[in-house]
Design an enzyme around this catalytic site. Structure first.
Site, PDB file in Angstrom:
ATOM      1  N   HIS A  55     -12.641  71.317 -50.844  1.00 10.60           N
ATOM      2  CA  HIS A  55     -12.965  71.415 -49.413  1.00 10.60           C
ATOM      3  C   HIS A  55     -12.500  72.755 -48.852  1.00 10.60           C
ATOM      4  CE1 HIS A  55     -14.130  67.195 -48.981  1.00 10.60           C
ATOM      5  NE2 HIS A  55     -13.101  66.899 -49.752  1.00 10.60           N
ATOM      6  N   LYS A  56     -11.293  73.156 -49.284  1.00 13.12           N
ATOM      7  CA  LYS A  56     -10.774  74.452 -48.834  1.00 13.12           C
ATOM      8  C   LYS A  56     -11.689  75.580 -49.316  1.00 13.12           C
ATOM      9  CE  LYS A  56      -5.750  73.530 -48.889  1.00 13.12           C
ATOM     10  NZ  LYS A  56      -4.480  73.983 -49.508  1.00 13.12           N
TER      11      LYS A  56
ATOM     12  N   ASP B 133      -1.443  77.337 -47.960  1.00 12.17           N
ATOM     13  CA  ASP B 133      -0.761  76.060 -47.809  1.00 12.17           C
ATOM     14  C   ASP B 133      -0.912  75.666 -46.350  1.00 12.17           C
ATOM     15  OD1 ASP B 133       0.562  74.099 -49.360  1.00 12.17           O
ATOM     16  OD2 ASP B 133       2.435  74.527 -48.325  1.00 12.17           O
ATOM     17  N   THR B 134      -1.261  74.398 -46.139  1.00 11.19           N
ATOM     18  CA  THR B 134      -1.525  73.920 -44.783  1.00 11.19           C
ATOM     19  C   THR B 134      -0.672  72.703 -44.495  1.00 11.19           C
ATOM     20  OG1 THR B 134      -3.791  74.750 -44.775  1.00 11.19           O
ATOM     21  CG2 THR B 134      -3.321  72.937 -43.277  1.00 11.19           C
TER      22      THR B 134
ATOM     23  N   GLY C  19      -8.807  65.107 -45.776  1.00 11.40           N
ATOM     24  CA  GLY C  19      -7.412  64.995 -45.341  1.00 11.40           C
ATOM     25  C   GLY C  19      -7.261  64.239 -44.032  1.00 11.40           C
TER      26      GLY C  19
ATOM     27  N   ASP D 213      -8.538  65.005 -41.150  1.00 11.34           N
ATOM     28  CA  ASP D 213      -9.582  65.378 -40.179  1.00 11.34           C
ATOM     29  C   ASP D 213      -9.976  64.228 -39.250  1.00 11.34           C
ATOM     30  OD1 ASP D 213      -9.812  68.040 -40.752  1.00 11.34           O
ATOM     31  OD2 ASP D 213     -11.554  67.838 -42.069  1.00 11.34           O
TER      32      ASP D 213
ATOM     33  N   ARG E  62      -7.690  77.111 -40.540  1.00  9.54           N
ATOM     34  CA  ARG E  62      -8.086  77.826 -41.766  1.00  9.54           C
ATOM     35  C   ARG E  62      -9.027  78.973 -41.428  1.00  9.54           C
ATOM     36  NH1 ARG E  62      -8.952  73.747 -44.246  1.00  9.54           N
ATOM     37  NH2 ARG E  62      -6.901  73.770 -45.200  1.00  9.54           N
TER      38      ARG E  62
HETATM   39  P1  ITT Z   1      -4.011  73.118 -52.986  1.00  7.50           P
HETATM   40  O1  ITT Z   1      -4.550  72.987 -54.374  1.00  7.50           O
HETATM   41  O2  ITT Z   1      -4.568  74.313 -52.264  1.00  7.50           O
HETATM   42  O3  ITT Z   1      -2.502  73.079 -52.917  1.00  7.50           O
HETATM   43  P2  ITT Z   1      -3.870  70.646 -51.422  1.00  7.50           P
HETATM   44  O4  ITT Z   1      -4.936  69.664 -51.036  1.00  7.50           O
HETATM   45  O5  ITT Z   1      -2.677  70.169 -52.206  1.00  7.50           O
HETATM   46  O6  ITT Z   1      -4.604  71.854 -52.171  1.00  7.50           O
HETATM   47  P3  ITT Z   1      -2.033  71.485 -49.323  1.00  7.50           P
HETATM   48  O7  ITT Z   1      -0.875  71.526 -50.249  1.00  7.50           O
HETATM   49  O8  ITT Z   1      -2.211  72.660 -48.407  1.00  7.50           O
HETATM   50  O9  ITT Z   1      -3.421  71.345 -50.082  1.00  7.50           O
HETATM   51  O10 ITT Z   1      -1.944  70.103 -48.554  1.00  7.50           O
HETATM   52  C1  ITT Z   1      -2.107  69.957 -47.239  1.00  7.50           C
HETATM   53  C2  ITT Z   1      -2.379  68.541 -46.846  1.00  7.50           C
HETATM   54  O11 ITT Z   1      -2.962  68.605 -45.551  1.00  7.50           O
HETATM   55  C3  ITT Z   1      -3.365  67.756 -47.717  1.00  7.50           C
HETATM   56  O12 ITT Z   1      -3.073  66.379 -47.605  1.00  7.50           O
HETATM   57  C4  ITT Z   1      -4.699  68.022 -47.066  1.00  7.50           C
HETATM   58  O13 ITT Z   1      -5.590  66.956 -47.246  1.00  7.50           O
HETATM   59  C5  ITT Z   1      -4.309  68.173 -45.598  1.00  7.50           C
HETATM   60  N1  ITT Z   1      -5.148  69.211 -44.979  1.00  7.50           N
HETATM   61  C6  ITT Z   1      -5.151  70.539 -45.273  1.00  7.50           C
HETATM   62  N2  ITT Z   1      -6.070  71.185 -44.543  1.00  7.50           N
HETATM   63  C7  ITT Z   1      -6.663  70.246 -43.770  1.00  7.50           C
HETATM   64  C8  ITT Z   1      -7.707  70.277 -42.833  1.00  7.50           C
HETATM   65  O14 ITT Z   1      -8.347  71.397 -42.539  1.00  7.50           O
HETATM   66  N3  ITT Z   1      -8.064  69.133 -42.245  1.00  7.50           N
HETATM   67  C9  ITT Z   1      -7.426  67.964 -42.548  1.00  7.50           C
HETATM   68  N4  ITT Z   1      -6.454  67.849 -43.434  1.00  7.50           N
HETATM   69  C10 ITT Z   1      -6.063  68.982 -44.045  1.00  7.50           C
END
Ligand code: ITT
Length: 195
Positions: free
Chosen positions: A12-13, A69-70, A150, A152, A178
């Site tokens: 998704h990212k 990282d979010t 996530g 959303d 983002r």
């Molecule tokens: P990486 O491989 O990039 O680490 P990840 O999914 O583990 O991917 P993160 O460590 O940044 O990503 O986790 C952040 C959490 O926040 C994760 O549960 C995501 O689903 C959620 N998240 C991140 N961006 C979001 C968005 O734009 N909208 C909703 N939820 C989001």
């Protein structure tokens, strides 16, 4: 065209970032680069975890790369789930479990203010640069919509009455953390190396 590896396993990212960065650089995901690795995120801040992800992939591939990282930071929960957003309900739990825990923690709370914060860590020619994007908003009482990923479905950005999960990507991009961080990255990259 120069390529940059996006150090993430979250497709998704990748879709969201590719919708913003076009032009001088070709962004390839870990999946597209044929790299299967689950990068640990052991640190207490988004900044350190973003650096951990980009530096791990830089070491491994020697290629210019970036990570992000979010975290979802909820005011009434003193900034939780924050850096633990991906595993709020515990290791191996699903986004639905994370949302259930969040709504439970906020049950009966009037203050629903929250923000998403994204840190992008870029490593290019052996130097690191970071870019931040913040989206202010609020947590709903219950999930709405089925787009996005996530958290959303429980996040309404300030200036809208819809959750991110009720928006197509183009609309989410008008508000998103983002998108803001990625615009900074894109602008840096478009000037990089030019005198
Ligand atoms: P990486 O491989 O990039 O680490 P990840 O999914 O583990 O991917 P993160 O460590 O940044 O990503 O986790 C952040 C959490 O926040 C994760 O549960 C995501 O689903 C959620 N998240 C991140 N961006 C979001 C968005 O734009 N909208 C909703 N939820 C989001």
């Amino acid at each position: 065209m120069d390529t940059i590896v996006f150090a993430t396993n979250n497709e998704h990212k990748v879709e969201e970032i590719k919708s913003v960065i076009r032009g001088r650089y070709d962004i390839i995901s870990l999946n597209e680069a044929g790299i299967a690795i689950d990068i640990p995120e052991p640190h207490a801040t988004l900044e350190e975890n973003a650096t951990e992800k980009s530096s791990t992939i830089y070491r491994l591939t020697g290629k210019n790369c970036f990570s992000e990282d979010t975290g979802l930071e909820v005011e009434a929960l003193n900034g939780a789930p924050g850096v633990k957003s991906a595993r709020y309900a515990g290791e191996g739990k699903s986004p639905t479990d994370n949302i259930a825990k969040l709504l439970e923690e906020l049950l009966g709370k009037k203050n629903r203010k929250a923000r998403f914060r994204t840190i992008i860590s870029l490593i290019i020619n052996n130097s690191e640069y970071r870019f931040e994007g913040i989206c202010e908003g609020a947590i709903t009482e219950e999930p709405k919509g089925n787009l996005g990923f996530g958290y959303d479905s429980v996040f309404v950005p300030s200036g809208s009455s819809k959750t991110f999960a009720e928006m197509e990507l183009e609309e989410k991009n008008k508000f998103s953390h983002r998108k803001k961080a990625t615009v900074k990255l894109a602008s840096f990259l478009s000037g990089f190396g030019k005198k």
